[in-house]
Design an enzyme around this catalytic site. Sequence first.
Site, PDB file in Angstrom:
ATOM      1  N   GLU A 268     124.254  87.969  74.308  1.00  0.00           N
ATOM      2  CA  GLU A 268     124.746  89.356  74.311  1.00  0.00           C
ATOM      3  C   GLU A 268     123.581  90.336  74.171  1.00  0.00           C
ATOM      4  O   GLU A 268     123.555  91.373  74.833  1.00  0.00           O
ATOM      5  CB  GLU A 268     125.750  89.560  73.165  1.00  0.00           C
ATOM      6  CG  GLU A 268     127.101  88.922  73.431  1.00  0.00           C
ATOM      7  CD  GLU A 268     128.026  88.969  72.224  1.00  0.00           C
ATOM      8  OE1 GLU A 268     129.246  89.137  72.426  1.00  0.00           O
ATOM      9  OE2 GLU A 268     127.543  88.828  71.075  1.00  0.00           O
TER      10      GLU A 268
ATOM     11  N   ASP B 258     136.266 121.084  74.877  1.00  0.00           N
ATOM     12  CA  ASP B 258     136.576 122.264  75.672  1.00  0.00           C
ATOM     13  C   ASP B 258     135.300 122.941  76.127  1.00  0.00           C
ATOM     14  O   ASP B 258     134.204 122.658  75.623  1.00  0.00           O
ATOM     15  CB  ASP B 258     137.466 123.224  74.870  1.00  0.00           C
ATOM     16  CG  ASP B 258     136.830 123.626  73.550  1.00  0.00           C
ATOM     17  OD1 ASP B 258     135.765 124.258  73.570  1.00  0.00           O
ATOM     18  OD2 ASP B 258     137.402 123.309  72.485  1.00  0.00           O
TER      19      ASP B 258
END
Length: 730
Positions: free
Chosen positions: A612, A532
Amino acid sequence: MSIVYDEAQRLFTLHTEQSTYQMKVDAFGFLLHLYYGRRTAGNMDYLLTYADRGFSGNPYDAGIDRTYSMDALPQELPCHGTGDYRSPAIAVKNADGSYGCDFRYHGYKISKGKYGIEGLPAVYAEEDEAETLEIYMEDSVSHIQVTLLYGVLPAYDVITRSARIKNAGTEKVYLKKAQAVCLDWVCGEYDLISFYGRHAMERSMQRTPVSHGAHVIGSRRGTSSHQYNPMMILAEKEATEDAGSCYAMSFVYSGSFKGEVERDQYNQTRALLGLSDELFSYPLAAGGVFRVPEVVMTYSSAGIAKLSQNLHRCFRMRLCRGKYRDCVRPVLLNSWEASYFDFNGESIAKLAEQAAELGIEMLVLDDGWFGKRDDDNSGLGDWYVNEDKLGEPLGALIGKINAAGLKFGIWFEPEAVSEDSELFRAHPDWALTIPGRRPVRSRNQLVLDLSRKEVVDYLFEAMCGVLEQGNIEYVKWDMNRSLADCFSLSADDQGRVLYDYVIGLYDLLERLLRRYPNILFEGCSGGGGRFDAGMLYYTPQIWCSDNSDARDRLDIQYGTSFGYPVSAVGSHVSAVPNHQNGRVTPLRTRAVTAMAGTFGYELDPQKLSAEEKQEIKNQIKEYKKYAPLIQNGLYYRLTNPFSQEVCAWEMVSEDLSEFLVSAVMLEVHGNMTVQYIRLKGLERNCLYQEEESGKVYASDALMETGIPLPVEMGQYQAYQMYFHKINSSL
Ligand code: GLA
């Protein structure tokens, strides 16, 4: 002047660059709302209409005029007691037990700069960037005084609203409801856009017509919650991403809240946003002052994308603070999904070495380094380093990590306490529990009573004790349950505890921020359970969700993007099969998705193949290259992942000279049809070159027809294309 008062007509007009907000003090001293919308001049009180309407009562002052009713007029501070039967912005229980309430105008003040709110987060501004309007309202019987605060930031197209409520009477009263904002529309048909969810699946977007019968969102959990986000958009029925009128309201507060929208009997719409009135009954002794947290409002006549961009800019530049506000954040590796509770100093140092080889810039040691904490059943509250587990002092470990070239960050969950902890054994009354009742457990933990100063003091000292032990440059601030059993031994009235808890939380954060201005704080609450605007004042980034699966993240980040900037969205690449849902997505897709946030990793590099590792090195280089554009660019949602086969988004630099398009295919079929992604917000009538292919495109064609995505085999293929403007003419 962005705030104008017309004395003769008793008219307040607030202008931002593209919007106007107007209200008027009427003959009886009521403060009526007239207009909020596209910037305009003039007096809009012609919008008010009067009619004799049954069962819509009239204030006594109106005499025998039956056409004057607060039940129909648009208002700034509606309350019960004046004949308005719609939902009120404020409710007071008086000393005599009555609920009568009637606020009338008593003056105003206009000042330069933006007001602040003691003890609460708020948007801030330079002195010459904003103006503040205070409007003084008073109830002449109870002598409750309400100062309505309006902050106007023209260049941000933002108006903020808050209130200060003072008991200037002689007896104690109770505040039963306090909303920061009330918006009344006298006509029009609107949709409410709100964001619901659950743990690990936050902020799904919902658009519903505003109808007769209130639509209420909120949280009674003591935190803003995974379930509903404290922000609402009201959009005209026809409004889309790119056109139409819409309004956003975002609550700058991290506790329980309530948002209400209702179409009334006369087809007018009222929207309210502010504190939850459940478990709330705030005592206000004579002379006492209560501060209502603020709501940030913005209006766009050009659709929802612009509305989001207004909020992004305001939050990024005038709500977030500190050293990291404008900086690209360090690429981090978080230990949680790499090793959970199973680590020691040696394994963490190894993680750091491996991370350094990949180009990662910071190692974050997550849960498990303190007290007795080898699983999530014990230890919370005991904020001292478990050197037996680490095998060395924290300072020594940090030294090794720094020597490997990485910054060091650490996890705390300051607000929680395990019953199996030294802290709880010493201070059982510090946990929120109701005497005589067994408390609600969640993740087998309780919540500390942050409404008590001694608890906040303890946490401050305990955290400083750890933060002093070495060069700590980041703190992840977690909170892993909802509040329950709201009873504080030190409170005179229990109806204040949830609010005072949040004030205590903000106090603790503020004290730590002041003491450690160089630490980057990242918020977290089981991922995005407290995502928020209030938290953004203290933590410029928040872990967006505990769900790190790239496919689910597309939905979660899509919803989050309506109200919050990319710079606030904590987003990491994690291992596959994903630990939350078992899904396998390509490494490239995970990186493209995490690049719509503060980029990082949450995996064990030792388990990666050589290919990777090489791919990750390239990803980090790519991210660093685009990071300023990602962080500061104008964000556009190009598709809706809830209804389309592809999820695509775009960041365009403010000068429109460059942009980055990202897309992930959500569907794969035989003989695929081609997806064309229509771009947005580019400079018209010019050429852009795509970096990798060197191809040159006309900007208008990119926006009208779009760019075709190559068809590739395999699920969840991701694409990222960088374009810059070239000077040759069309
Ligand atoms: C919460 C957080 C996770 C992790 C764990 C640790 O769930 O959201 O990221 O920190 O706690 O217990």
